[in-house]
Design a protein around this motif. Structure first.
Motif, PDB file in Angstrom:
ATOM      1  N   ASP A  29       0.832  -1.205   0.000  1.00  0.00           N
ATOM      2  CA  ASP A  29       0.000   0.000   0.000  1.00  0.00           C
ATOM      3  C   ASP A  29       0.868   1.258   0.000  1.00  0.00           C
ATOM      4  N   GLU A  30       1.931   1.250   0.820  1.00  0.00           N
ATOM      5  CA  GLU A  30       2.829   2.405   0.873  1.00  0.00           C
ATOM      6  C   GLU A  30       3.519   2.614  -0.473  1.00  0.00           C
ATOM      7  N   VAL A  31       3.964   1.523  -1.088  1.00  0.00           N
ATOM      8  CA  VAL A  31       4.621   1.614  -2.399  1.00  0.00           C
ATOM      9  C   VAL A  31       3.622   2.118  -3.446  1.00  0.00           C
ATOM     10  N   ALA A  32       2.394   1.594  -3.395  1.00  0.00           N
ATOM     11  CA  ALA A  32       1.366   2.023  -4.349  1.00  0.00           C
ATOM     12  C   ALA A  32       1.063   3.513  -4.173  1.00  0.00           C
ATOM     13  N   MET A  33       0.978   3.948  -2.891  1.00  0.00           N
ATOM     14  CA  MET A  33       0.736   5.370  -2.648  1.00  0.00           C
ATOM     15  C   MET A  33       1.906   6.215  -3.140  1.00  0.00           C
ATOM     16  N   ALA A  34       3.122   5.731  -2.925  1.00  0.00           N
ATOM     17  CA  ALA A  34       4.309   6.453  -3.380  1.00  0.00           C
ATOM     18  C   ALA A  34       4.318   6.539  -4.908  1.00  0.00           C
ATOM     19  N   VAL A  35       3.944   5.437  -5.564  1.00  0.00           N
ATOM     20  CA  VAL A  35       3.882   5.429  -7.029  1.00  0.00           C
ATOM     21  C   VAL A  35       2.816   6.417  -7.513  1.00  0.00           C
ATOM     22  N   GLU A  36       1.653   6.401  -6.858  1.00  0.00           N
ATOM     23  CA  GLU A  36       0.593   7.337  -7.226  1.00  0.00           C
ATOM     24  C   GLU A  36       1.051   8.782  -7.052  1.00  0.00           C
ATOM     25  N   GLN A  37       1.769   9.023  -5.963  1.00  0.00           N
ATOM     26  CA  GLN A  37       2.272  10.374  -5.703  1.00  0.00           C
ATOM     27  C   GLN A  37       3.291  10.790  -6.775  1.00  0.00           C
TER      28      GLN A  37
END
Length: 187
Positions: A29-37
């Protein structure tokens, strides 16, 4: 007790696996959020870049248009300042032609040559004369009505006298031709 220990051990393993799975899910989830950001930031920078590129292109087009206009219309002030010179030469030529004598012939020739050269300079720089004739229709885009008078044999809006020629610089009016206009009502 051994069964209990095995069960506790298996429970501990299940709990550890559940925690590990939860930890992996959090990491994902953190990686996905970082990618989205990062994607959102990239899109913002791309938008800024495209806007800056469009602004630069618009500035280039404006500068090119301003340069062309300056080239075409930069001499407007001097051309306007030379129009009275043309008028005075025309008046001098008319007066000299009315006078008789040998001296006036040389004067007429000199004024004619000067006037011709001035008109050549005007032509080279895009200044054209507006020369209305008596009987032409009044055009408010090119003519300035100095007076109106009823003149038999004419219709309203006909030019009855030309006081001064007008001039255009390319497609812009420098000075409207000054004319008298008929106000004769229709019969």
């Amino acid at each position: 007790m051994a069964d209990q220990n095995n069960e506790d051990f298996l429970d501990d393993i299940d709990e550890a696996e559940a925690q590990e799975t939860a930890f992996e899910t959090e990491e994902i989830d953190e990686v996905a959020m970082a990618v989205e950001q990062v994607v959102a930031e990239r899109d913002e920078y791309k938008d800024r870049f495209m806007r800056a590129l469009a602004d630069a292109e618009n500035a280039r087009k404006r500068a090119d248009k301003d340069r062309r206009e300056a080239n075409m219309y930069g001499g407007t002030r001097i051309a306007r300042d030379l129009l009275p010179v043309y008028d005075n030469l025309n008046r001098a030529l008319t007066a000299a032609k009315e006078a008789e004598g040998e001296a006036s012939a040389a004067l007429v020739e000199g004024v004619e040559l000067t006037l011709k050269e001035l008109l050549n300079v005007f032509e080279r720089h895009g200044v054209q004369r507006i020369t209305p004739e008596v009987g032409d229709r009044f055009d408010p885009q090119q003519h300035e009505a100095m007076f109106e008078a009823p003149l038999p044999g004419t219709t309203a809006g006909d030019i009855i006298q030309v006081s001064a020629e007008g001039f255009m610089l390319h497609d812009r009016l420098l000075r409207a031709a000054q004319v008298g206009v008929s106000s004769m009502p229709a019969s």
